[in-house]
Scaffold this motif. Sequence first.
Motif, PDB file in Angstrom:
ATOM      1  N   PHE A  29      56.691  42.273  63.100  1.00  0.00           N
ATOM      2  CA  PHE A  29      55.310  42.268  62.630  1.00  0.00           C
ATOM      3  C   PHE A  29      54.443  43.263  63.391  1.00  0.00           C
ATOM      4  O   PHE A  29      53.482  43.799  62.835  1.00  0.00           O
ATOM      5  N   LYS A  30      54.766  43.562  64.635  1.00  0.00           N
ATOM      6  CA  LYS A  30      54.041  44.623  65.355  1.00  0.00           C
ATOM      7  C   LYS A  30      54.240  45.957  64.636  1.00  0.00           C
ATOM      8  O   LYS A  30      53.299  46.732  64.455  1.00  0.00           O
ATOM      9  N   VAL A  31      55.460  46.220  64.234  1.00  0.00           N
ATOM     10  CA  VAL A  31      55.758  47.483  63.547  1.00  0.00           C
ATOM     11  C   VAL A  31      55.121  47.501  62.161  1.00  0.00           C
ATOM     12  O   VAL A  31      54.518  48.505  61.763  1.00  0.00           O
ATOM     13  N   THR A  32      55.233  46.398  61.424  1.00  0.00           N
ATOM     14  CA  THR A  32      54.644  46.402  60.081  1.00  0.00           C
ATOM     15  C   THR A  32      53.117  46.461  60.152  1.00  0.00           C
ATOM     16  O   THR A  32      52.488  46.981  59.230  1.00  0.00           O
ATOM     17  N   GLY A  36      50.933  49.124  58.180  1.00  0.00           N
ATOM     18  CA  GLY A  36      49.757  48.765  57.387  1.00  0.00           C
ATOM     19  C   GLY A  36      48.540  49.591  57.764  1.00  0.00           C
ATOM     20  O   GLY A  36      47.776  50.026  56.888  1.00  0.00           O
ATOM     21  N   GLU A  37      48.355  49.824  59.054  1.00  0.00           N
ATOM     22  CA  GLU A  37      47.239  50.652  59.506  1.00  0.00           C
ATOM     23  C   GLU A  37      47.404  52.090  59.018  1.00  0.00           C
ATOM     24  O   GLU A  37      46.439  52.726  58.586  1.00  0.00           O
ATOM     25  N   TYR A  38      48.634  52.583  59.077  1.00  0.00           N
ATOM     26  CA  TYR A  38      48.914  53.938  58.582  1.00  0.00           C
ATOM     27  C   TYR A  38      48.616  54.028  57.086  1.00  0.00           C
ATOM     28  O   TYR A  38      47.956  54.965  56.629  1.00  0.00           O
ATOM     29  N   LYS A  39      49.109  53.056  56.339  1.00  0.00           N
ATOM     30  CA  LYS A  39      48.877  53.060  54.894  1.00  0.00           C
ATOM     31  C   LYS A  39      47.381  53.006  54.585  1.00  0.00           C
ATOM     32  O   LYS A  39      46.897  53.731  53.706  1.00  0.00           O
ATOM     33  N   ALA A  43      45.203  55.909  52.525  1.00  0.00           N
ATOM     34  CA  ALA A  43      44.964  55.451  51.147  1.00  0.00           C
ATOM     35  C   ALA A  43      46.259  55.209  50.370  1.00  0.00           C
ATOM     36  O   ALA A  43      46.356  55.508  49.181  1.00  0.00           O
ATOM     37  N   LEU A  44      47.261  54.670  51.068  1.00  0.00           N
ATOM     38  CA  LEU A  44      48.521  54.323  50.415  1.00  0.00           C
ATOM     39  C   LEU A  44      48.485  52.859  49.988  1.00  0.00           C
ATOM     40  O   LEU A  44      47.805  52.046  50.623  1.00  0.00           O
ATOM     41  N   PRO A  45      49.209  52.499  48.932  1.00  0.00           N
ATOM     42  CA  PRO A  45      49.190  51.100  48.474  1.00  0.00           C
ATOM     43  C   PRO A  45      49.858  50.172  49.499  1.00  0.00           C
ATOM     44  O   PRO A  45      50.786  50.582  50.208  1.00  0.00           O
ATOM     45  N   PRO A  46      49.391  48.925  49.573  1.00  0.00           N
ATOM     46  CA  PRO A  46      49.955  47.978  50.534  1.00  0.00           C
ATOM     47  C   PRO A  46      51.418  47.633  50.258  1.00  0.00           C
ATOM     48  O   PRO A  46      52.177  47.341  51.184  1.00  0.00           O
ATOM     49  N   VAL A  84      53.740  40.360  54.980  1.00  0.00           N
ATOM     50  CA  VAL A  84      53.411  41.724  55.393  1.00  0.00           C
ATOM     51  C   VAL A  84      52.440  42.364  54.392  1.00  0.00           C
ATOM     52  O   VAL A  84      51.442  42.974  54.779  1.00  0.00           O
ATOM     53  N   ILE A  85      52.713  42.207  53.113  1.00  0.00           N
ATOM     54  CA  ILE A  85      51.838  42.773  52.078  1.00  0.00           C
ATOM     55  C   ILE A  85      50.441  42.163  52.187  1.00  0.00           C
ATOM     56  O   ILE A  85      49.430  42.870  52.082  1.00  0.00           O
ATOM     57  N   ARG A  86      50.369  40.875  52.432  1.00  0.00           N
ATOM     58  CA  ARG A  86      49.072  40.213  52.594  1.00  0.00           C
ATOM     59  C   ARG A  86      48.304  40.838  53.757  1.00  0.00           C
ATOM     60  O   ARG A  86      47.126  41.131  53.647  1.00  0.00           O
ATOM     61  N   HIS A  87      48.998  41.089  54.871  1.00  0.00           N
ATOM     62  CA  HIS A  87      48.363  41.740  56.024  1.00  0.00           C
ATOM     63  C   HIS A  87      47.910  43.157  55.667  1.00  0.00           C
ATOM     64  O   HIS A  87      46.816  43.583  56.048  1.00  0.00           O
ATOM     65  N   HIS A  88      48.748  43.896  54.936  1.00  0.00           N
ATOM     66  CA  HIS A  88      48.399  45.264  54.547  1.00  0.00           C
ATOM     67  C   HIS A  88      47.185  45.278  53.621  1.00  0.00           C
ATOM     68  O   HIS A  88      46.323  46.159  53.727  1.00  0.00           O
ATOM     69  N   GLU A  89      47.113  44.311  52.713  1.00  0.00           N
ATOM     70  CA  GLU A  89      45.954  44.229  51.820  1.00  0.00           C
ATOM     71  C   GLU A  89      44.687  43.963  52.616  1.00  0.00           C
ATOM     72  O   GLU A  89      43.640  44.541  52.328  1.00  0.00           O
ATOM     73  N   ARG A  90      44.785  43.103  53.613  1.00  0.00           N
ATOM     74  CA  ARG A  90      43.636  42.793  54.452  1.00  0.00           C
ATOM     75  C   ARG A  90      43.183  44.046  55.216  1.00  0.00           C
ATOM     76  O   ARG A  90      41.984  44.309  55.334  1.00  0.00           O
ATOM     77  N   LEU A  91      44.134  44.808  55.722  1.00  0.00           N
ATOM     78  CA  LEU A  91      43.792  46.043  56.441  1.00  0.00           C
ATOM     79  C   LEU A  91      43.110  47.036  55.501  1.00  0.00           C
ATOM     80  O   LEU A  91      42.164  47.726  55.890  1.00  0.00           O
TER      81      LEU A  91
END
Length: 94
Positions: A29-32, A36-39, A43-46, A84-91
């Motif tokens: 999860f540290k890596v993902t 997520g921050e990179y995405k 402006a990349l999709p989660p 992970v996707i949920r975290h990326h969407e939040r970011l």
Amino acid sequence: MNVTDTLQRYRESIDNIDAALVFMLAERFKVTQAVGEYKASHALPPADPGREERQVARLRQLALDAKLDPDFTEKFLRFIIDEVIRHHERLREG
């Protein structure tokens, strides 16, 4: 060695494995989180359905090789991917 000692040894091994799983998930999860921050900053999709599909196929094969139920493995991986996707969407939103 009696039955209780044997059972205790098994349980200690299970406890060690569970601890290793928790630390491995934390590292994953540290890596993902970094992904997520990179995405989000680019402006990349989660979600990346193609990557997810390849990962599921790869891990199903690993499960078969390890004599582990591939359906269980896929469910476990799907749970992680969804989180992970949920975290990326939040970011992306914040």
